[in-house]
Scaffold this motif. Structure first.
Motif, PDB file in Angstrom:
ATOM      1  N   TYR A 146       0.868  -1.299  -0.094  1.00  0.00           N
ATOM      2  CA  TYR A 146       0.070   0.003  -0.082  1.00  0.00           C
ATOM      3  C   TYR A 146       0.792   1.245  -0.001  1.00  0.00           C
ATOM      4  CZ  TYR A 146      -4.456  -1.983   0.926  1.00  0.00           C
ATOM      5  OH  TYR A 146      -5.879  -2.459   0.746  1.00  0.00           O
ATOM      6  N   LYS A 166      -2.355   4.531   1.694  1.00  0.00           N
ATOM      7  CA  LYS A 166      -3.985   3.632   1.889  1.00  0.00           C
ATOM      8  C   LYS A 166      -4.214   3.472   0.555  1.00  0.00           C
ATOM      9  CE  LYS A 166      -6.256   7.207   3.669  1.00  0.00           C
ATOM     10  NZ  LYS A 166      -7.608   7.606   4.228  1.00  0.00           N
ATOM     11  N   SER A 179      -6.142  -0.925   4.936  1.00  0.00           N
ATOM     12  CA  SER A 179      -5.180   0.272   5.712  1.00  0.00           C
ATOM     13  C   SER A 179      -6.041   1.428   5.923  1.00  0.00           C
ATOM     14  CB  SER A 179      -4.124   0.539   4.594  1.00  0.00           C
ATOM     15  OG  SER A 179      -3.439   1.853   4.958  1.00  0.00           O
ATOM     16  N   SER A 180      -5.820   1.827   7.169  1.00  0.00           N
ATOM     17  CA  SER A 180      -6.841   3.029   7.684  1.00  0.00           C
ATOM     18  C   SER A 180      -5.994   4.253   7.419  1.00  0.00           C
ATOM     19  CB  SER A 180      -7.219   2.813   9.199  1.00  0.00           C
ATOM     20  OG  SER A 180      -5.853   2.496   9.916  1.00  0.00           O
ATOM     21  N   ASP A 181      -4.755   4.229   7.481  1.00  0.00           N
ATOM     22  CA  ASP A 181      -3.954   5.521   7.210  1.00  0.00           C
ATOM     23  C   ASP A 181      -2.715   4.826   6.928  1.00  0.00           C
ATOM     24  OD1 ASP A 181      -4.199   5.755  10.610  1.00  0.00           O
ATOM     25  OD2 ASP A 181      -2.385   5.040   9.756  1.00  0.00           O
ATOM     26  N   LYS A 182      -1.540   5.734   6.540  1.00  0.00           N
ATOM     27  CA  LYS A 182      -0.494   5.352   5.653  1.00  0.00           C
ATOM     28  C   LYS A 182       0.487   4.678   6.829  1.00  0.00           C
ATOM     29  CE  LYS A 182       2.709   9.217   6.238  1.00  0.00           C
ATOM     30  NZ  LYS A 182       3.369  10.208   5.319  1.00  0.00           N
TER      31      LYS A 182
END
Lengths: 110, 114
Positions: B49, B52, B68-71
């Motif tokens: 990813y 995200k 993935s909720s954030d990086k």
């Protein structure tokens, strides 16, 4: 697709002897080559990296030279130490991902 | 110093159960990965990813799904585990986009399927 070949699966050496682990690769992309080392029960860690043709790269007593003409990036050390016993991976970054070779398990005996 | 954190480190489960692995990196990297390290120590990329966005999705069974909720976070869910899923799952992050940078690995999550 990209590929990395490590011809030796297992290498056993006596302490003090030189180390050479072979790595050849195939890729259609301009690339970085890497050597990663994984000690027992630890995460793989970067040992060396290079993208410059015919330039020697050194770290922690190990060295490697990228030769694009022969698509090789062999890992060498002049004198093996017991603490060098580990799993060594050659890897390259190609199209959006890093591809690993099968790994070479290096065992150093007293 | 560890900067890629994985939980759990070990998990034993039965065939058909669901399992999730979590990964967080504190390096500020844009790209995260899941690799599978099998019993022969072969390292195969599963997913990557970038900010995200799914970049790499190798040929893995559909029961595997990344999230993935954030990086800084990348999780892996296995919906109905099979014996061949027994392996160490390694999370990694990279400072470069699209595989140009070196990888920083977590300690791994060892899965045993009985």
């Amino acid at each position: 697709g990209d590929s990395v070949t490590q011809t030796e699966g297992l290498v056993t050496l006596t302490e003090g002897l030189p180390v050479m682990l072979n790595c050849t690769y195939q890729t259609a992309y301009s690339t970085f080559l890497f050597w990663y080392v994984q000690h027992l029960n630890e995460a793989p860690k970067l040992l060396l990296k290079s993208s410059t043709d015919n330039k020697r790269t050194e770290h922690q007593g190990f060295h490697a030279t990228l030769h694009k003409s022969s698509s090789s990036f062999h890992l060498q050390k002049s004198s093996a130490q017991l603490s060098d016993s580990a799993l060594y991976y050659c890897a390259l970054n190609g199209n959006e991902k890093i591809t690993f070779g099968a790994g070479t398990k290096l065992t150093i005996k007293p | 110093e560890t900067a890629v954190f994985q939980t759990p480190n070990y998990h034993v489960t039965q065939v058909g159960n669901e399992v999730s692995f979590n990964c967080k990196q504190t390096l500020g990297h844009d790209t995260m990965y899941w690799y599978k390290q099998d019993s022969k120590k072969l390292l195969k990329i599963m997913f990557s990813y970038n900010n995200k966005q799914l970049i790499v999705n190798e040929t893995v069974p559909r029961r595997f799904s990344p999230q993935s909720s954030d990086k800084a976070h990348l999780n892996l869910r296995i919906k109905s585990v099979e014996p061949e899923d027994s392996a160490v799952y390694l999370c990694a992050s990279s400072p470069g986009q699209r595989g140009t940078g070196q990888l920083y690995f977590g300690e791994g999550s060892k899965l045993t399927v009985l």
